[in-house]
Structure formats: structure tokens, C-alpha cells
Design a protein around this motif. Structure first.
Motif, PDB file in Angstrom:
ATOM      1  N   PRO A  37     -58.815  47.629 -65.927  1.00 50.66           N
ATOM      2  CA  PRO A  37     -58.694  47.016 -64.600  1.00 50.66           C
ATOM      3  C   PRO A  37     -58.706  48.083 -63.500  1.00 50.66           C
ATOM      4  O   PRO A  37     -58.314  49.224 -63.735  1.00 50.66           O
ATOM      5  CB  PRO A  37     -57.325  46.321 -64.644  1.00 50.66           C
ATOM      6  CG  PRO A  37     -56.923  46.297 -66.074  1.00 50.66           C
ATOM      7  CD  PRO A  37     -57.669  47.373 -66.778  1.00 50.66           C
ATOM      8  N   LEU A  38     -59.146  47.678 -62.324  1.00 49.96           N
ATOM      9  CA  LEU A  38     -59.092  48.597 -61.188  1.00 49.96           C
ATOM     10  C   LEU A  38     -57.635  48.950 -60.911  1.00 49.96           C
ATOM     11  O   LEU A  38     -56.761  48.088 -61.005  1.00 49.96           O
ATOM     12  CB  LEU A  38     -59.680  47.941 -59.942  1.00 49.96           C
ATOM     13  CG  LEU A  38     -61.190  47.854 -59.844  1.00 49.96           C
ATOM     14  CD1 LEU A  38     -61.595  47.003 -58.641  1.00 49.96           C
ATOM     15  CD2 LEU A  38     -61.814  49.218 -59.746  1.00 49.96           C
ATOM     16  N   PRO A  39     -57.367  50.191 -60.554  1.00 51.93           N
ATOM     17  CA  PRO A  39     -55.983  50.535 -60.224  1.00 51.93           C
ATOM     18  C   PRO A  39     -55.563  49.853 -58.925  1.00 51.93           C
ATOM     19  O   PRO A  39     -56.375  49.661 -58.024  1.00 51.93           O
ATOM     20  CB  PRO A  39     -56.023  52.058 -60.068  1.00 51.93           C
ATOM     21  CG  PRO A  39     -57.441  52.384 -59.790  1.00 51.93           C
ATOM     22  CD  PRO A  39     -58.273  51.326 -60.449  1.00 51.93           C
ATOM     23  N   ALA A  40     -54.303  49.491 -58.854  1.00 52.89           N
ATOM     24  CA  ALA A  40     -53.787  48.801 -57.671  1.00 52.89           C
ATOM     25  C   ALA A  40     -53.602  49.772 -56.511  1.00 52.89           C
ATOM     26  O   ALA A  40     -53.185  50.921 -56.718  1.00 52.89           O
ATOM     27  CB  ALA A  40     -52.452  48.139 -58.005  1.00 52.89           C
ATOM     28  N   VAL A  41     -53.922  49.309 -55.317  1.00 56.31           N
ATOM     29  CA  VAL A  41     -53.674  50.114 -54.124  1.00 56.31           C
ATOM     30  C   VAL A  41     -52.175  50.392 -54.060  1.00 56.31           C
ATOM     31  O   VAL A  41     -51.354  49.508 -54.271  1.00 56.31           O
ATOM     32  CB  VAL A  41     -54.173  49.385 -52.858  1.00 56.31           C
ATOM     33  CG1 VAL A  41     -53.721  50.101 -51.596  1.00 56.31           C
ATOM     34  CG2 VAL A  41     -55.692  49.251 -52.885  1.00 56.31           C
ATOM     35  N   LYS A 136     -63.395  54.325 -67.210  1.00 56.99           N
ATOM     36  CA  LYS A 136     -64.016  53.639 -66.085  1.00 56.99           C
ATOM     37  C   LYS A 136     -63.303  52.330 -65.831  1.00 56.99           C
ATOM     38  O   LYS A 136     -63.212  51.491 -66.709  1.00 56.99           O
ATOM     39  CB  LYS A 136     -65.484  53.353 -66.374  1.00 56.99           C
ATOM     40  CG  LYS A 136     -66.195  52.754 -65.152  1.00 56.99           C
ATOM     41  CD  LYS A 136     -67.529  52.172 -65.484  1.00 56.99           C
ATOM     42  CE  LYS A 136     -67.477  50.755 -65.894  1.00 56.99           C
ATOM     43  NZ  LYS A 136     -66.799  49.804 -65.024  1.00 56.99           N
ATOM     44  N   PRO A 137     -62.756  52.180 -64.632  1.00 58.29           N
ATOM     45  CA  PRO A 137     -62.143  50.890 -64.299  1.00 58.29           C
ATOM     46  C   PRO A 137     -63.203  49.903 -63.833  1.00 58.29           C
ATOM     47  O   PRO A 137     -64.323  50.279 -63.526  1.00 58.29           O
ATOM     48  CB  PRO A 137     -61.183  51.251 -63.163  1.00 58.29           C
ATOM     49  CG  PRO A 137     -61.814  52.429 -62.501  1.00 58.29           C
ATOM     50  CD  PRO A 137     -62.573  53.160 -63.583  1.00 58.29           C
ATOM     51  N   ASP A 158     -65.023  47.804 -56.967  1.00 54.53           N
ATOM     52  CA  ASP A 158     -65.881  47.592 -58.129  1.00 54.53           C
ATOM     53  C   ASP A 158     -67.213  47.065 -57.606  1.00 54.53           C
ATOM     54  O   ASP A 158     -67.250  46.009 -56.997  1.00 54.53           O
ATOM     55  CB  ASP A 158     -65.184  46.562 -59.023  1.00 54.53           C
ATOM     56  CG  ASP A 158     -65.854  46.325 -60.349  1.00 54.53           C
ATOM     57  OD1 ASP A 158     -66.905  46.937 -60.609  1.00 54.53           O
ATOM     58  OD2 ASP A 158     -65.331  45.522 -61.129  1.00 54.53           O
ATOM     59  N   GLY A 159     -68.289  47.816 -57.796  1.00 55.25           N
ATOM     60  CA  GLY A 159     -69.595  47.393 -57.307  1.00 55.25           C
ATOM     61  C   GLY A 159     -70.054  48.255 -56.144  1.00 55.25           C
ATOM     62  O   GLY A 159     -69.317  49.090 -55.632  1.00 55.25           O
TER      63      GLY A 159
END
Length: 173
Positions: A37-41, A136-137, A158-159
């Protein structure tokens, strides 16, 4: 209003081109799907020393106190091809102000990544397949994660980013 297709255009030509593009994306999608998963802000993000495709080494300690742009890309990725020139421009314009770009190529071969960067004149540092250390998230490519000077995530996308979005990364300096 439906515009007329160009002279000599056939539907099977368009379908063939689409199938070819889909096959190319699918070939790299397996490694893109491996992402976490994308890391959280606001979350802390630890960096590690990584070998770079130019033969040097990224030293995490040297990036402390800088804004770090982590940029996952691949030579086969059409969206990366659109975003990478803007990442290079950002790196060239802002590194003297404390911006560090660390690309992470997910190409199957380091030579492909190295050749891709050389052919296009990109000189932002890039690691290759650092998956065990820097997975890679996200679910697609490219992926852009920006760490503030305190090593906390200030942006995670992402993207593909638009050129103005890449330029706006400088606001974190």
C-alpha cells in the motif's frame, strides 16, 4: 460530432495497436502488482543504502535533512515516459535547494534501466529492483512518494503526475 478516421485506417489496425500496448503493459504489470500500500501522509519512512544503476551507492545518511522524492519507474512504462522528463527537470532545478530524487527502476534487467536513462539524458540517481529493501508501493506505475526533511511522507501518488504536479513538489522545500 464524430471525426472521420484517417485515410487508410482500419479498425483491425487500431485493435492490433491496442492489443500490443495491452501486452506491453501486462508484461510489466506483474511486478507493478507486487506493490505494498502507499505510505500514509505523515508516516515515517526509513531509507536504506542502495546500489545505483550507475555503479555508485545511495547513502541514506546523505539524504537526511533533505526533501526526498522516491520515484518508481520502468523503461517499458508509457506513463513513466511522460513523467520522467519532468522529474529530471525538477531534480536539475531544485537539487541545490535540498531536493534529492531517488528513482527506483523495476525493470527486469539493470542494463535496460541504465540504457534508458543514458539515452534520454536523465541523471537523477536510480536504484534497480530494490524490492527487498524498498518495495514498490501502489498498484500501478509510476509511483511518487515525497519525504519531508523530517523523513515523514508529505505526498504519495500512485500513477502518472501531470507536469504541474511534479513542479509543485518544490513547495515542500
Amino acid at each position: 460530432m464524430n471525426p472521420k478516421p484517417p485515410r487508410g485506417w482500419r479498425r483491425r489496425d487500431a485493435l492490433g495497436a491496442l492489443a500490443g500496448a495491452s501486452a506491453l503493459l501486462a508484461a510489466g504489470a506483474a511486478s507493478a502488482r507486487e506493490g505494498a500500500p502507499l505510505p500514509a501522509v505523515g508516516s515515517a519512512y526509513a531509507l536504506a543504502d542502495l546500489p545505483l544503476i550507475d555503479g555508485s551507492t545511495f547513502k541514506a545518511a546523505e539524504a537526511r535533512g533533505q526533501v526526498v522524492v522516491l520515484y518508481w519507474w520502468a523503461s517499458w512504462c508509457p506513463f513513466c515516459a511522460l513523467q520522467s522528463p519532468h522529474v529530471q527537470k525538477l531534480w536539475a532545478a531544485q537539487r541545490a535547494r535540498g531536493l534529492y530524487v531517488l528513482g527506483v527502476s523495476i525493470d527486469r534487467r539493470a542494463d535496460d534501466a541504465r540504457q534508458y536513462q543514458q539515452q534520454r539524458g536523465y541523471n537523477f540517481p536510480s536504484a534497480w529492483q530494490a524490492g527487498a529493501v524498498l518495495p514498490k508501493p501502489g498498484k500501478s506505475l509510476p509511483v511518487t512518494v515525497v519525504l519531508g526533511r523530517d523523513s515523514r511522507v508529505v505526498m504519495a501518488e500512485d500513477g502518472q503526475l501531470f507536469p504541474e504536479d511534479v513542479e509543485q513538489i518544490a513547495r515542500f522545500l
